[in-house]
Design a protein around this motif. Structure first.
Motif, PDB file in Angstrom:
ATOM      1  N   LEU A 109       0.850  -1.190   0.000  1.00  0.00           N
ATOM      2  CA  LEU A 109       0.000   0.000   0.000  1.00  0.00           C
ATOM      3  C   LEU A 109       0.885   1.239   0.000  1.00  0.00           C
ATOM      4  O   LEU A 109       1.808   1.343   0.815  1.00  0.00           O
ATOM      5  CB  LEU A 109      -0.887  -0.022   1.248  1.00  0.00           C
ATOM      6  CG  LEU A 109      -2.034   0.986   1.331  1.00  0.00           C
ATOM      7  CD1 LEU A 109      -3.052   0.745   0.217  1.00  0.00           C
ATOM      8  CD2 LEU A 109      -2.717   0.889   2.705  1.00  0.00           C
ATOM      9  N   PHE A 110       0.605   2.164  -0.930  1.00  0.00           N
ATOM     10  CA  PHE A 110       1.422   3.367  -1.059  1.00  0.00           C
ATOM     11  C   PHE A 110       0.587   4.629  -0.855  1.00  0.00           C
ATOM     12  O   PHE A 110      -0.547   4.729  -1.341  1.00  0.00           O
ATOM     13  CB  PHE A 110       2.056   3.448  -2.452  1.00  0.00           C
ATOM     14  CG  PHE A 110       3.230   2.536  -2.651  1.00  0.00           C
ATOM     15  CD1 PHE A 110       4.508   2.919  -2.268  1.00  0.00           C
ATOM     16  CD2 PHE A 110       3.058   1.290  -3.226  1.00  0.00           C
ATOM     17  CE1 PHE A 110       5.591   2.067  -2.464  1.00  0.00           C
ATOM     18  CE2 PHE A 110       4.134   0.438  -3.423  1.00  0.00           C
ATOM     19  CZ  PHE A 110       5.403   0.826  -3.046  1.00  0.00           C
ATOM     20  N   GLN A 111       1.196   5.585  -0.176  1.00  0.00           N
ATOM     21  CA  GLN A 111       0.697   6.953  -0.154  1.00  0.00           C
ATOM     22  C   GLN A 111       1.672   7.778  -0.971  1.00  0.00           C
ATOM     23  O   GLN A 111       2.881   7.760  -0.719  1.00  0.00           O
ATOM     24  CB  GLN A 111       0.607   7.493   1.273  1.00  0.00           C
ATOM     25  CG  GLN A 111      -0.073   8.846   1.381  1.00  0.00           C
ATOM     26  CD  GLN A 111      -1.561   8.767   1.057  1.00  0.00           C
ATOM     27  OE1 GLN A 111      -2.234   7.794   1.402  1.00  0.00           O
ATOM     28  NE2 GLN A 111      -2.081   9.768   0.371  1.00  0.00           N
ATOM     29  N   VAL A 112       1.171   8.479  -1.970  1.00  0.00           N
ATOM     30  CA  VAL A 112       2.022   9.269  -2.859  1.00  0.00           C
ATOM     31  C   VAL A 112       1.937  10.728  -2.442  1.00  0.00           C
ATOM     32  O   VAL A 112       0.859  11.330  -2.452  1.00  0.00           O
ATOM     33  CB  VAL A 112       1.587   9.108  -4.327  1.00  0.00           C
ATOM     34  CG1 VAL A 112       2.511   9.911  -5.244  1.00  0.00           C
ATOM     35  CG2 VAL A 112       1.588   7.636  -4.728  1.00  0.00           C
ATOM     36  N   ARG A 132      -0.744   0.657  10.332  1.00  0.00           N
ATOM     37  CA  ARG A 132      -1.431  -0.319  11.193  1.00  0.00           C
ATOM     38  C   ARG A 132      -2.410  -1.159  10.366  1.00  0.00           C
ATOM     39  O   ARG A 132      -2.486  -2.375  10.524  1.00  0.00           O
ATOM     40  CB  ARG A 132      -2.165   0.422  12.310  1.00  0.00           C
ATOM     41  CG  ARG A 132      -2.767  -0.485  13.373  1.00  0.00           C
ATOM     42  CD  ARG A 132      -3.384   0.310  14.505  1.00  0.00           C
ATOM     43  NE  ARG A 132      -2.369   1.048  15.243  1.00  0.00           N
ATOM     44  CZ  ARG A 132      -2.275   2.363  15.281  1.00  0.00           C
ATOM     45  NH1 ARG A 132      -3.132   3.099  14.604  1.00  0.00           N
ATOM     46  NH2 ARG A 132      -1.329   2.958  15.972  1.00  0.00           N
ATOM     47  N   TYR A 133      -3.149  -0.488   9.493  1.00  0.00           N
ATOM     48  CA  TYR A 133      -4.115  -1.189   8.640  1.00  0.00           C
ATOM     49  C   TYR A 133      -3.402  -2.208   7.744  1.00  0.00           C
ATOM     50  O   TYR A 133      -3.830  -3.360   7.619  1.00  0.00           O
ATOM     51  CB  TYR A 133      -4.874  -0.171   7.791  1.00  0.00           C
ATOM     52  CG  TYR A 133      -5.873  -0.762   6.834  1.00  0.00           C
ATOM     53  CD1 TYR A 133      -7.200  -0.935   7.203  1.00  0.00           C
ATOM     54  CD2 TYR A 133      -5.496  -1.141   5.543  1.00  0.00           C
ATOM     55  CE1 TYR A 133      -8.129  -1.477   6.315  1.00  0.00           C
ATOM     56  CE2 TYR A 133      -6.405  -1.691   4.661  1.00  0.00           C
ATOM     57  CZ  TYR A 133      -7.724  -1.851   5.051  1.00  0.00           C
ATOM     58  OH  TYR A 133      -8.638  -2.399   4.175  1.00  0.00           O
ATOM     59  N   ALA A 134      -2.308  -1.787   7.128  1.00  0.00           N
ATOM     60  CA  ALA A 134      -1.560  -2.671   6.233  1.00  0.00           C
ATOM     61  C   ALA A 134      -1.000  -3.864   7.001  1.00  0.00           C
ATOM     62  O   ALA A 134      -1.026  -5.004   6.510  1.00  0.00           O
ATOM     63  CB  ALA A 134      -0.431  -1.895   5.556  1.00  0.00           C
ATOM     64  N   SER A 135      -0.499  -3.625   8.209  1.00  0.00           N
ATOM     65  CA  SER A 135       0.067  -4.701   9.012  1.00  0.00           C
ATOM     66  C   SER A 135      -0.983  -5.755   9.346  1.00  0.00           C
ATOM     67  O   SER A 135      -0.707  -6.965   9.295  1.00  0.00           O
ATOM     68  CB  SER A 135       0.666  -4.127  10.299  1.00  0.00           C
ATOM     69  OG  SER A 135       1.201  -5.150  11.105  1.00  0.00           O
ATOM     70  N   ILE A 136      -2.201  -5.310   9.679  1.00  0.00           N
ATOM     71  CA  ILE A 136      -3.279  -6.241   9.995  1.00  0.00           C
ATOM     72  C   ILE A 136      -3.584  -7.146   8.801  1.00  0.00           C
ATOM     73  O   ILE A 136      -3.874  -8.334   8.953  1.00  0.00           O
ATOM     74  CB  ILE A 136      -4.539  -5.470  10.430  1.00  0.00           C
ATOM     75  CG1 ILE A 136      -4.314  -4.805  11.799  1.00  0.00           C
ATOM     76  CG2 ILE A 136      -5.776  -6.381  10.486  1.00  0.00           C
ATOM     77  CD1 ILE A 136      -5.407  -3.860  12.217  1.00  0.00           C
ATOM     78  N   ARG A 137      -3.491  -6.595   7.608  1.00  0.00           N
ATOM     79  CA  ARG A 137      -3.790  -7.357   6.400  1.00  0.00           C
ATOM     80  C   ARG A 137      -2.561  -8.071   5.824  1.00  0.00           C
ATOM     81  O   ARG A 137      -2.618  -8.632   4.742  1.00  0.00           O
ATOM     82  CB  ARG A 137      -4.415  -6.442   5.343  1.00  0.00           C
ATOM     83  CG  ARG A 137      -5.699  -5.769   5.794  1.00  0.00           C
ATOM     84  CD  ARG A 137      -6.551  -5.305   4.650  1.00  0.00           C
ATOM     85  NE  ARG A 137      -7.013  -6.393   3.801  1.00  0.00           N
ATOM     86  CZ  ARG A 137      -7.983  -6.265   2.886  1.00  0.00           C
ATOM     87  NH1 ARG A 137      -8.596  -5.106   2.729  1.00  0.00           N
ATOM     88  NH2 ARG A 137      -8.332  -7.300   2.144  1.00  0.00           N
TER      89      ARG A 137
END
Length: 256
Positions: A109-112, A132-137
């Motif tokens: 997941l990227f934030q540009v 945190r969201y990315a880690s959960i997934r």
């Protein structure tokens, strides 16, 4: 664990990660940017962006990366909690910019963002919640700054983008070009193209060579302005592209 995305159907992902909001120019009064859409050969559809030198440029990089299999813009909603002006708990949805599926890697997941010189405190909360969201997934998460890329490389990426679409007879030309290049450590683009003069006008070969650079089959130095005199060899520009970014906490597997 090496992730293999080569046999994925993508029907489920296409639905789950469809854009959670539409691109808009709502903030252009304060942050000048150009919204638009580019046709993605990898996604086989138009992909929306809100910044030409941010998201759009990053999508160009993804298209030129041979290991990137698929990517989704505005893919998920992340619930953000905060205290409003009345000191009451309130919520809003943060939508990260792009989710990338890359052969051999976990989803990323990227934030540009515009530039790393901007105040990072402004993005601190959204970055923490996104991480945190990315880690959960079981995903990776990074913030990237395409505007920080050197101007020469930006110019080369825009030049190559004109040749990403295959043209008629490429399926005949390309094996011969690659076969000829295999016999040389490196060769200039114009010399390689003129090696086919007995069969075809070299000007028909030039676009095919640029297309091979786009598709990760031929390598050149992106730090120098690409011309007919540029040296090429079998390989991929993937390394040069992704060494431009500090992919926070993760090293993407690269082709050479």
């Amino acid at each position: 664990m090496i992730m293999d995305w080569s046999k994925t159907n993508w029907t489920k992902e296409d639905i789950e990660f469809s854009p959670k909001r539409q691109v808009n120019n709502r903030r252009s009064k304060f942050m000048h940017h150009n919204i638009g859409w580019l046709y993605s050969p990898k996604m086989k559809r138009e992909v929306g962006y809100e910044s030409l030198w941010g998201e759009c440029l990053f999508y160009y990089f993804l298209e030129l990366d041979p290991l990137t299999v698929r990517y989704y813009e505005q893919p998920v909603n992340i619930l953000m909690k905060f205290l409003n002006q009345d000191y009451l708990l309130d919520v809003w949805n943060h939508v990260p910019d792009v989710l990338v599926f890359r052969q051999g890697d976990k989803p990323h997941l990227f934030q540009v963002k515009g530039t790393s010189k901007q105040d990072k405190q402004k993005f601190h909360q959204t970055s923490l919640e996104s991480q945190r969201y990315a880690s959960i997934r079981n995903w990776n998460y990074s913030v990237v700054y395409p505007k920080d890329v050197p101007e020469e490389i930006k110019s080369n990426i825009l030049f190559l983008w004109n040749y990403i679409k295959p043209r008629r007879n490429y399926e005949i030309m390309i094996p011969e070009i690659l076969n000829k290049l295999q016999h040389f450590e490196e060769k200039s683009i114009i010399e390689l193209a003129k090696g086919f003069t007995a069969k075809i006008d070299y000007r028909f070969i030039l676009p095919a060579i640029y297309h091979l650079i786009c598709t990760g089959q031929v390598k050149t130095d992106l730090k120098c302005n690409i011309t007919e005199q540029s040296l090429v060899r079998v390989g991929s520009v993937s390394i040069e592209i992704f060494q431009l970014f500090e992919v926070e906490g993760h090293q993407w597997r690269l082709l050479d």
